[in-house]
Design a protein around this motif. Structure first.
Motif: not given
Ligand SMILES: C=C1C[C@]23C[C@@]1(O)CC[C@H]2[C@@]12CCC[C@@](C)(C(=O)O1)[C@H]2[C@@H]3C(=O)O
Ligand SMILES: O=C(O)CCC(=O)C(=O)O
Ligand SMILES: [Fe+2]
Length: 378
Positions: A174, A177-178, A181, A201-202, A206, A209-210, A315
């Motif tokens: 976790r 991942k953060q 990003g 990118h959304r 976050d 996140r995908e 990643y």
């Protein structure tokens, strides 16, 4: 009569696997693990330690809170393809707990680790580095690859008590991942883009996140003949970026190409810096940056007395997303020359599994086609 230690040497303990050894049983390097032609090895060349490159330029250590972080990142990615980060916000306690669990895993008896052996058609599990098949000699290391939840394999390693390992690995994932990003946003900004320029990118907190990731745990036991052994052979990562944790034992080296690009180069050690994490530019960022940021060639060497641990958080984009050179890097109207064709990560991993160090070259656009343009957002 042979002593016990001679007996071990003469007959290295081969486990129920043709290529995996019980490293703790060996007093000498078996021929299967003796690499010829390691003249550039750090210990024999006297270059152990945090040596800067030939021009006195050290591998950058960048504080993510530094007001000049963007130009520093751009310079590091362009010239080295690797840098270390501080001010990353991952608590020291999490790094310590994670390292203890990695240690706990690799300290298990060899026969127990083999219960979690990676299957030939799988990604997760215990085993040799994937790139082993491209080399005639074996590497002095063992690995454990985790995709998604570690539970299935952890249950095989600790039938009565796998939760502790899983909780720590999930917590570490976790955090990574953060952080990854955040690094994506900063690295894109240092190239002149914003996160929204990336198709996957959304909007929202976050935004990446995908993303997909693989966690690769590596163990390099102390080695009786380190100058002739190789921990992990030279390679580039297939990722966009890789965040690497290394314990306090050095071993990671990066290739610093000779100035002028005419071939040649020199191995430079990435010294462990307490609390810092190493970031590598991967193949897919080389594609996205249209070759401006080289995917760094790196390897891990071993030493006679210290057990080394590392963990690579590899990643990449979600499996459906296509990666291509950023249009804005191709020229004012995006009409310039994309050096690479678009690929998804799963497609690229397939190409890498087949072509290894020729993978990037194999997705290069032929010069005549490149002249027609066609770059896009990744
Ligand atoms: C997603 C992946 C990247 C990787 C191959 C893999 O399928 C799983 C392990 C990864 C790893 C870790 C050690 C070095 C490396 C080159 C290897 O042999 O396995 C990388 C692969 C890669 O980045 O291409
Ligand atoms: O052990 C290291 O420092 C390097 C590991 C690595 O390159 C990898 O797992 O991809
Ligand atoms: Fe790597």
């Amino acid at each position: 009569m042979a002593t016990l230690s001679e007996a071990f040497t003469a007959h290295p303990v081969r486990l129920h696997h043709p290529h995996l050894l019980d490293f703790s049983s060996l007093r000498e390097l078996p021929d299967s693990h003796a690499w010829p032609e390691l003249r550039d090895h750090p210990c024999s060349a006297g270059g152990c330690g945090g040596d800067p490159d030939a021009h006195g330029d050290p591998i950058p250590v960048i504080d993510l809170h530094d007001p000049d972080v963007l130009p520093s990142l751009a310079r590091a990615c362009e010239t080295w393809g690797v840098f270390q980060i501080t001010g990353h916000g991952v608590p020291a306690g999490i790094l310590d707990r994670f390292e203890s669990q990695c240690h706990r895993l690799f300290s298990l008896p060899a026969e127990r680790k083999l219960r979690a052996l990676r299957q030939p058609d799988g990604i997760s599990g215990y085993g040799l580095a994937r790139i082993s098949s491209f080399f005639s000699k074996l590497m002095w290391s063992e690995g454990f690859t985790i995709v998604g939840s570690p539970a299935e394999h952890a249950r095989k390693l600790w039938p009565l008590d796998h939760e502790q390992f899983c909780e720590v690995v999930e917590e570490y994932n976790r955090e990574m991942k953060q952080l990854a990003g955040r690094l994506m946003t900063l690295m894109l900004a240092s190239l002149g883009f914003c996160a929204d320029d990336v198709s996957w990118h959304r909007p929202g907190g976050d935004g990446f996140r995908e993303a997909s990731s693989v966690l690769q745990l590596n163990s390099y036991p102390a080695c009786p003949d380190p100058d002739r052994a190789m921990g992990l052979a030279a390679h580039t990562d297939s990722s966009l970026l890789t965040i690497l944790y290394q314990n306090r034992t050095s071993g990671l080296q990066v290739m610093r190409p000779a100035r002028g690009g005419g071939g040649g180069g020199r191995w430079v050690t990435v010294p462990p810096v307490r609390g810092a994490l190493v970031v590598n530019v991967g193949d897919l960022f080389q594609v996205m940056s249209n070759g401006r940021w080289p995917s760094v060639v790196h390897r891990a060497v071993v030493n006679r007395t210290q057990h080394r641990l590392s963990a690579a958080y590899i990643y990449g984009p979600p499996s459906h997303a296509e990666v291509a050179p950023m249009r804005g890097l191709l020229g004012p109207g995006g009409e310039g020359t994309p050096l690479y064709r678009r690929v998804t990560w799963p497609e690229y991993l397939g190409i890498k599994a087949k072509h290894f160090d020729k993978a990037l070259a194999s997705i290069k656009v032929a010069a005549s086609a490149a002249a027609g343009g066609g770059g896009s957002q990744p």
